[in-house]
Design a protein around this motif. Structure first.
Motif, PDB file in Angstrom:
ATOM      1  N   LEU A 138       0.743  -1.335   0.160  1.00 34.74           N
ATOM      2  CA  LEU A 138      -0.069   0.022  -0.054  1.00 34.74           C
ATOM      3  C   LEU A 138       0.936   1.352  -0.200  1.00 34.74           C
ATOM      4  N   ALA A 139       1.935   1.093   0.953  1.00 30.99           N
ATOM      5  CA  ALA A 139       2.871   2.467   0.980  1.00 30.99           C
ATOM      6  C   ALA A 139       3.418   2.812  -0.566  1.00 30.99           C
ATOM      7  N   GLU A 140       3.733   1.573  -1.130  1.00 25.38           N
ATOM      8  CA  GLU A 140       4.285   1.711  -2.670  1.00 25.38           C
ATOM      9  C   GLU A 140       3.378   2.304  -3.580  1.00 25.38           C
ATOM     10  N   ARG A 141       2.203   1.838  -3.249  1.00 24.48           N
ATOM     11  CA  ARG A 141       1.189   2.294  -4.362  1.00 24.48           C
ATOM     12  C   ARG A 141       0.831   3.718  -3.923  1.00 24.48           C
ATOM     13  N   GLU A 142       1.025   4.327  -2.910  1.00 27.20           N
ATOM     14  CA  GLU A 142       0.773   5.769  -2.287  1.00 27.20           C
ATOM     15  C   GLU A 142       2.080   6.510  -2.803  1.00 27.20           C
ATOM     16  N   GLY A 143       3.215   5.884  -3.320  1.00 25.55           N
ATOM     17  CA  GLY A 143       4.184   6.720  -3.825  1.00 25.55           C
ATOM     18  C   GLY A 143       5.675   6.638  -3.140  1.00 25.55           C
ATOM     19  N   LEU A 144       5.557   5.789  -2.268  1.00 28.03           N
ATOM     20  CA  LEU A 144       7.182   5.575  -1.410  1.00 28.03           C
ATOM     21  C   LEU A 144       7.945   4.592  -2.389  1.00 28.03           C
ATOM     22  N   ASP A 145       9.137   4.607  -2.192  1.00 30.17           N
ATOM     23  CA  ASP A 145       9.911   3.648  -2.788  1.00 30.17           C
ATOM     24  C   ASP A 145       9.965   2.594  -2.169  1.00 30.17           C
ATOM     25  N   ALA A 146      10.400   1.523  -2.885  1.00 26.80           N
ATOM     26  CA  ALA A 146      10.186  -0.026  -1.930  1.00 26.80           C
ATOM     27  C   ALA A 146      11.094  -0.064  -0.748  1.00 26.80           C
ATOM     28  N   THR A 147      12.124   0.714  -0.583  1.00 31.26           N
ATOM     29  CA  THR A 147      12.759   0.460   0.721  1.00 31.26           C
ATOM     30  C   THR A 147      12.064   1.216   1.733  1.00 31.26           C
ATOM     31  N   GLU A 148      11.741   2.365   1.518  1.00 28.01           N
ATOM     32  CA  GLU A 148      10.731   3.427   2.369  1.00 28.01           C
ATOM     33  C   GLU A 148       9.559   2.514   2.664  1.00 28.01           C
ATOM     34  N   ALA A 149       8.976   2.060   1.644  1.00 33.03           N
ATOM     35  CA  ALA A 149       7.717   1.673   2.184  1.00 33.03           C
ATOM     36  C   ALA A 149       7.883   0.355   2.787  1.00 33.03           C
ATOM     37  N   ARG A 150       8.849  -0.503   2.624  1.00 32.80           N
ATOM     38  CA  ARG A 150       9.069  -1.605   3.635  1.00 32.80           C
ATOM     39  C   ARG A 150       9.443  -1.251   5.168  1.00 32.80           C
ATOM     40  N   ASP A 151      10.205  -0.129   5.172  1.00 28.48           N
ATOM     41  CA  ASP A 151      10.571   0.360   6.612  1.00 28.48           C
ATOM     42  C   ASP A 151       9.559   1.075   7.239  1.00 28.48           C
ATOM     43  N   THR A 152       8.268   1.889   6.305  1.00 25.85           N
ATOM     44  CA  THR A 152       7.438   2.355   6.887  1.00 25.85           C
ATOM     45  C   THR A 152       6.560   1.430   7.584  1.00 25.85           C
ATOM     46  N   ALA A 153       6.179   0.335   6.701  1.00 24.55           N
ATOM     47  CA  ALA A 153       5.455  -0.728   7.214  1.00 24.55           C
ATOM     48  C   ALA A 153       5.733  -1.771   8.359  1.00 24.55           C
ATOM     49  N   ALA A 154       7.307  -1.837   8.277  1.00 25.71           N
ATOM     50  CA  ALA A 154       7.559  -2.443   9.637  1.00 25.71           C
ATOM     51  C   ALA A 154       7.760  -1.647  10.800  1.00 25.71           C
ATOM     52  N   VAL A 155       8.004  -0.512  10.645  1.00 20.96           N
ATOM     53  CA  VAL A 155       7.690   0.376  11.962  1.00 20.96           C
ATOM     54  C   VAL A 155       6.347   0.484  12.545  1.00 20.96           C
ATOM     55  N   THR A 156       5.370   0.496  11.573  1.00 20.15           N
ATOM     56  CA  THR A 156       3.890   0.729  11.718  1.00 20.15           C
ATOM     57  C   THR A 156       3.435  -0.574  12.445  1.00 20.15           C
TER      58      THR A 156
END
Length: 188
Positions: A138-156
């Protein structure tokens, strides 16, 4: 048709798991319940449960994995139709319902055991990254690059689990606006 030994074992295990899920509903057997008591509740032998699941923690891990898989099917629909924020709210709403307290306790109990013996809980350990993967997509779909999306998801997911653990250990101490705090931390 003749089933192979592994097919018969798998189907017998699945039938036992279905009976466990039916008998306990959304809850889990408490860790102080013996395997014999669990077996009696589903009208089978404890030896059969031991053969298919190994131990009471093995039963709990299998039940949690199945329950979470079922939850994730419903959550996946929310993920496909909503935003990252909507999905976080859906996860939080799913796992903070009062009837989920038994499962939250069971999750942390099994996770603790898995920390000491991950090989004994392989399927459970492999299944716990599912929400992170869905949030990352979802984070990638909303514009984050793959690494930032994965990190954001992990922290969440870590924040959600941390607050759930806090609620298990000290009920009523989590912030009322926990979801807003989680979303603010994740940058949403």
């Amino acid at each position: 048709m003749i089933l192979s030994t592994s097919e018969r074992k798998g189907s017998a295990r699945e039938r036992l798991l279905a009976r466990l899920l039916d008998a306990f509903g959304e809850a889990l057997p408490p860790p102080e319940m013996s395997l014999r008591e669990v077996a009696a509740r589903i009208e089978t032998s404890h030896a059969l449960l031991r053969y298919h699941f190994g131990s009471l923690p093995g039963v709990l891990a299998a039940m949690l994995t199945a329950q979470r898989s079922r939850d994730n099917e419903a959550l996946l629909e929310a993920a496909q139709q909503g935003t990252f924020d909507d999905f976080v709210v859906a996860i939080w709403s799913t796992y903070t319902r009062p009837e989920q307290l038994s499962r939250a306790r069971g999750f942390f109990y099994v996770a603790g055991l898995a920390a000491y013996g991950p090989e004994d809980f392989r399927a459970f350990v492999e299944s716990i990254g599912d929400l992170t993967q869905m949030l990352s997509s979802l984070a990638e779909r909303e514009g984050l690059d793959a690494t930032e999306a994965r990190d954001t998801a992990a922290v969440t997911v870590a924040a959600i689990r941390g607050l759930l653990l806090q609620e298990v250990l000290a009920p009523g101490t989590r912030p009322e606006d926990a979801v807003a705090l989680i979303l603010r931390m994740s940058g949403s």
